[in-house]
Scaffold this motif. Structure first.
Motif, PDB file in Angstrom:
ATOM      1  N   ARG A  81       0.828  -1.210   0.000  1.00 56.05           N
ATOM      2  CA  ARG A  81       0.000   0.000   0.000  1.00 56.05           C
ATOM      3  C   ARG A  81       0.862   1.259   0.000  1.00 56.05           C
ATOM      4  O   ARG A  81       0.550   2.235  -0.676  1.00 56.05           O
ATOM      5  CB  ARG A  81      -0.938  -0.009   1.197  1.00 56.05           C
ATOM      6  CG  ARG A  81      -2.093  -0.972   1.041  1.00 56.05           C
ATOM      7  CD  ARG A  81      -3.091  -0.807   2.180  1.00 56.05           C
ATOM      8  NE  ARG A  81      -4.309  -1.500   1.890  1.00 56.05           N
ATOM      9  CZ  ARG A  81      -4.660  -2.652   2.464  1.00 56.05           C
ATOM     10  NH1 ARG A  81      -3.875  -3.226   3.354  1.00 56.05           N
ATOM     11  NH2 ARG A  81      -5.805  -3.217   2.145  1.00 56.05           N
ATOM     12  N   ILE A  82       1.959   1.239   0.740  1.00 56.86           N
ATOM     13  CA  ILE A  82       2.861   2.391   0.789  1.00 56.86           C
ATOM     14  C   ILE A  82       3.524   2.591  -0.574  1.00 56.86           C
ATOM     15  O   ILE A  82       3.562   3.706  -1.105  1.00 56.86           O
ATOM     16  CB  ILE A  82       3.913   2.211   1.904  1.00 56.86           C
ATOM     17  CG1 ILE A  82       3.223   2.158   3.276  1.00 56.86           C
ATOM     18  CG2 ILE A  82       4.961   3.313   1.849  1.00 56.86           C
ATOM     19  CD1 ILE A  82       4.108   1.665   4.394  1.00 56.86           C
ATOM     20  N   ALA A  83       4.040   1.506  -1.148  1.00 50.58           N
ATOM     21  CA  ALA A  83       4.670   1.585  -2.472  1.00 50.58           C
ATOM     22  C   ALA A  83       3.650   2.010  -3.526  1.00 50.58           C
ATOM     23  O   ALA A  83       3.951   2.839  -4.391  1.00 50.58           O
ATOM     24  CB  ALA A  83       5.288   0.244  -2.840  1.00 50.58           C
ATOM     25  N   GLY A  84       2.443   1.472  -3.436  1.00 48.78           N
ATOM     26  CA  GLY A  84       1.384   1.844  -4.373  1.00 48.78           C
ATOM     27  C   GLY A  84       1.042   3.321  -4.273  1.00 48.78           C
ATOM     28  O   GLY A  84       0.818   3.984  -5.285  1.00 48.78           O
ATOM     29  N   ALA A  85       1.010   3.846  -3.054  1.00 50.49           N
ATOM     30  CA  ALA A  85       0.730   5.273  -2.870  1.00 50.49           C
ATOM     31  C   ALA A  85       1.837   6.120  -3.489  1.00 50.49           C
ATOM     32  O   ALA A  85       1.567   7.147  -4.132  1.00 50.49           O
ATOM     33  CB  ALA A  85       0.568   5.593  -1.384  1.00 50.49           C
ATOM     34  N   GLY A  86       3.091   5.695  -3.328  1.00 55.41           N
ATOM     35  CA  GLY A  86       4.205   6.415  -3.943  1.00 55.41           C
ATOM     36  C   GLY A  86       4.117   6.409  -5.460  1.00 55.41           C
ATOM     37  O   GLY A  86       4.268   7.460  -6.117  1.00 55.41           O
ATOM     38  N   ILE A  87       3.853   5.248  -6.038  1.00 54.65           N
ATOM     39  CA  ILE A  87       3.708   5.137  -7.487  1.00 54.65           C
ATOM     40  C   ILE A  87       2.499   5.954  -7.957  1.00 54.65           C
ATOM     41  O   ILE A  87       2.536   6.605  -9.013  1.00 54.65           O
ATOM     42  CB  ILE A  87       3.562   3.656  -7.917  1.00 54.65           C
ATOM     43  CG1 ILE A  87       4.813   2.852  -7.556  1.00 54.65           C
ATOM     44  CG2 ILE A  87       3.221   3.533  -9.395  1.00 54.65           C
ATOM     45  CD1 ILE A  87       6.038   3.136  -8.378  1.00 54.65           C
ATOM     46  N   PHE A  88       1.441   5.959  -7.162  1.00 52.55           N
ATOM     47  CA  PHE A  88       0.250   6.748  -7.503  1.00 52.55           C
ATOM     48  C   PHE A  88       0.603   8.232  -7.625  1.00 52.55           C
ATOM     49  O   PHE A  88       0.212   8.904  -8.581  1.00 52.55           O
ATOM     50  CB  PHE A  88      -0.851   6.549  -6.448  1.00 52.55           C
ATOM     51  CG  PHE A  88      -2.138   7.238  -6.789  1.00 52.55           C
ATOM     52  CD1 PHE A  88      -3.092   6.589  -7.553  1.00 52.55           C
ATOM     53  CD2 PHE A  88      -2.392   8.532  -6.365  1.00 52.55           C
ATOM     54  CE1 PHE A  88      -4.288   7.224  -7.888  1.00 52.55           C
ATOM     55  CE2 PHE A  88      -3.579   9.166  -6.686  1.00 52.55           C
ATOM     56  CZ  PHE A  88      -4.525   8.510  -7.449  1.00 52.55           C
ATOM     57  N   ASN A 126      -3.429   1.101  -9.385  1.00 48.85           N
ATOM     58  CA  ASN A 126      -2.873   1.536  -8.101  1.00 48.85           C
ATOM     59  C   ASN A 126      -3.949   1.727  -7.042  1.00 48.85           C
ATOM     60  O   ASN A 126      -3.777   1.309  -5.901  1.00 48.85           O
ATOM     61  CB  ASN A 126      -2.107   2.845  -8.270  1.00 48.85           C
ATOM     62  CG  ASN A 126      -0.628   2.633  -8.257  1.00 48.85           C
ATOM     63  OD1 ASN A 126      -0.084   2.079  -7.321  1.00 48.85           O
ATOM     64  ND2 ASN A 126       0.023   3.061  -9.308  1.00 48.85           N
ATOM     65  N   ILE A 127      -5.045   2.376  -7.406  1.00 49.64           N
ATOM     66  CA  ILE A 127      -6.136   2.583  -6.452  1.00 49.64           C
ATOM     67  C   ILE A 127      -6.647   1.241  -5.949  1.00 49.64           C
ATOM     68  O   ILE A 127      -6.868   1.048  -4.753  1.00 49.64           O
ATOM     69  CB  ILE A 127      -7.273   3.420  -7.090  1.00 49.64           C
ATOM     70  CG1 ILE A 127      -6.818   4.862  -7.264  1.00 49.64           C
ATOM     71  CG2 ILE A 127      -8.540   3.360  -6.242  1.00 49.64           C
ATOM     72  CD1 ILE A 127      -7.752   5.709  -8.095  1.00 49.64           C
ATOM     73  N   PHE A 128      -6.821   0.304  -6.861  1.00 49.10           N
ATOM     74  CA  PHE A 128      -7.290  -1.037  -6.495  1.00 49.10           C
ATOM     75  C   PHE A 128      -6.346  -1.693  -5.491  1.00 49.10           C
ATOM     76  O   PHE A 128      -6.772  -2.243  -4.478  1.00 49.10           O
ATOM     77  CB  PHE A 128      -7.418  -1.887  -7.772  1.00 49.10           C
ATOM     78  CG  PHE A 128      -8.074  -3.203  -7.567  1.00 49.10           C
ATOM     79  CD1 PHE A 128      -9.455  -3.296  -7.512  1.00 49.10           C
ATOM     80  CD2 PHE A 128      -7.325  -4.352  -7.435  1.00 49.10           C
ATOM     81  CE1 PHE A 128     -10.075  -4.524  -7.329  1.00 49.10           C
ATOM     82  CE2 PHE A 128      -7.929  -5.586  -7.249  1.00 49.10           C
ATOM     83  CZ  PHE A 128      -9.319  -5.666  -7.192  1.00 49.10           C
ATOM     84  N   ILE A 129      -5.043  -1.590  -5.747  1.00 56.62           N
ATOM     85  CA  ILE A 129      -4.044  -2.202  -4.862  1.00 56.62           C
ATOM     86  C   ILE A 129      -3.980  -1.482  -3.518  1.00 56.62           C
ATOM     87  O   ILE A 129      -3.851  -2.120  -2.471  1.00 56.62           O
ATOM     88  CB  ILE A 129      -2.671  -2.235  -5.565  1.00 56.62           C
ATOM     89  CG1 ILE A 129      -2.716  -3.268  -6.688  1.00 56.62           C
ATOM     90  CG2 ILE A 129      -1.542  -2.531  -4.588  1.00 56.62           C
ATOM     91  CD1 ILE A 129      -1.544  -3.215  -7.615  1.00 56.62           C
ATOM     92  N   ILE A 130      -4.081  -0.166  -3.529  1.00 49.58           N
ATOM     93  CA  ILE A 130      -4.061   0.590  -2.270  1.00 49.58           C
ATOM     94  C   ILE A 130      -5.254   0.190  -1.403  1.00 49.58           C
ATOM     95  O   ILE A 130      -5.129   0.038  -0.184  1.00 49.58           O
ATOM     96  CB  ILE A 130      -4.032   2.108  -2.542  1.00 49.58           C
ATOM     97  CG1 ILE A 130      -2.681   2.506  -3.152  1.00 49.58           C
ATOM     98  CG2 ILE A 130      -4.292   2.892  -1.265  1.00 49.58           C
ATOM     99  CD1 ILE A 130      -2.649   3.905  -3.737  1.00 49.58           C
ATOM    100  N   ILE A 131      -6.399  -0.017  -2.022  1.00 54.28           N
ATOM    101  CA  ILE A 131      -7.603  -0.392  -1.265  1.00 54.28           C
ATOM    102  C   ILE A 131      -7.558  -1.850  -0.820  1.00 54.28           C
ATOM    103  O   ILE A 131      -7.816  -2.165   0.343  1.00 54.28           O
ATOM    104  CB  ILE A 131      -8.870  -0.131  -2.112  1.00 54.28           C
ATOM    105  CG1 ILE A 131      -9.060   1.371  -2.303  1.00 54.28           C
ATOM    106  CG2 ILE A 131     -10.111  -0.754  -1.463  1.00 54.28           C
ATOM    107  CD1 ILE A 131     -10.111   1.741  -3.330  1.00 54.28           C
TER     108      ILE A 131
END
Length: 144
Positions: A81-88, A126-131
């Motif tokens: 989630r942290i990595a996904g937020a960064g990539i987002f 990314n949104i899907f993975i963060i959620i």
């Protein structure tokens, strides 16, 4: 809310599939920036390019580090989630920079740059993975 909640994940294999696809898409872009692989300029070339488009050095460094290490973390399912937020955040910036180029990718090479459809797709994944988290096949599951 417990800190370890950030590592919880859906047990759906679809989440794992999307996470791995995202990591495989993002890794070459990070490797271009850090290692000069896949036709990239490495750190020196990337910094030169980012300065040329007017980005401050701190933003350039965060982009380089976030894209390279974030893609590896996403592939491994570690701090997903942290990595996904960064990539987002990185892809949102890239999308904003490319908005003047329109919606469609530059398949014919006739535009100055790429359209934003690619970035929209990556942002949606990314949104899907963060959620949802990392899915059942991930290092995050060892933490929780």
């Amino acid at each position: 809310m417990d800190f370890l909640t950030i590592f919880t994940s859906s047990n759906d294999l679809t989440v794992t599939l999307l996470r791995i696809v995202l990591g495989l898409i993002m890794f070459p872009h990070g490797a271009q920036k850090v290692l000069g692989w896949f036709g990239g300029g490495g750190i020196k070339g990337t910094m030169h390019h980012m300065r040329a488009v007017g980005l401050p050095d701190i933003i350039s460094w965060l982009t380089i580090i976030g894209q390279f290490f974030g893609s590896i973390a996403i592939l491994l399912g570690f701090c997903t989630r942290i990595a996904g937020a960064g990539i987002f955040i990185i892809m949102t910036g890239a999308m904003i920079i490319n908005m003047p180029n329109g919606w469609l990718m530059n398949w014919t090479g006739q535009k100055k740059g790429e359209g934003i459809e690619y970035f929209i797709l990556l942002l949606a994944i990314n949104i899907f993975i963060i959620i949802k988290g990392s899915g059942p096949l991930a290092l995050d599951n060892l933490i929780n």
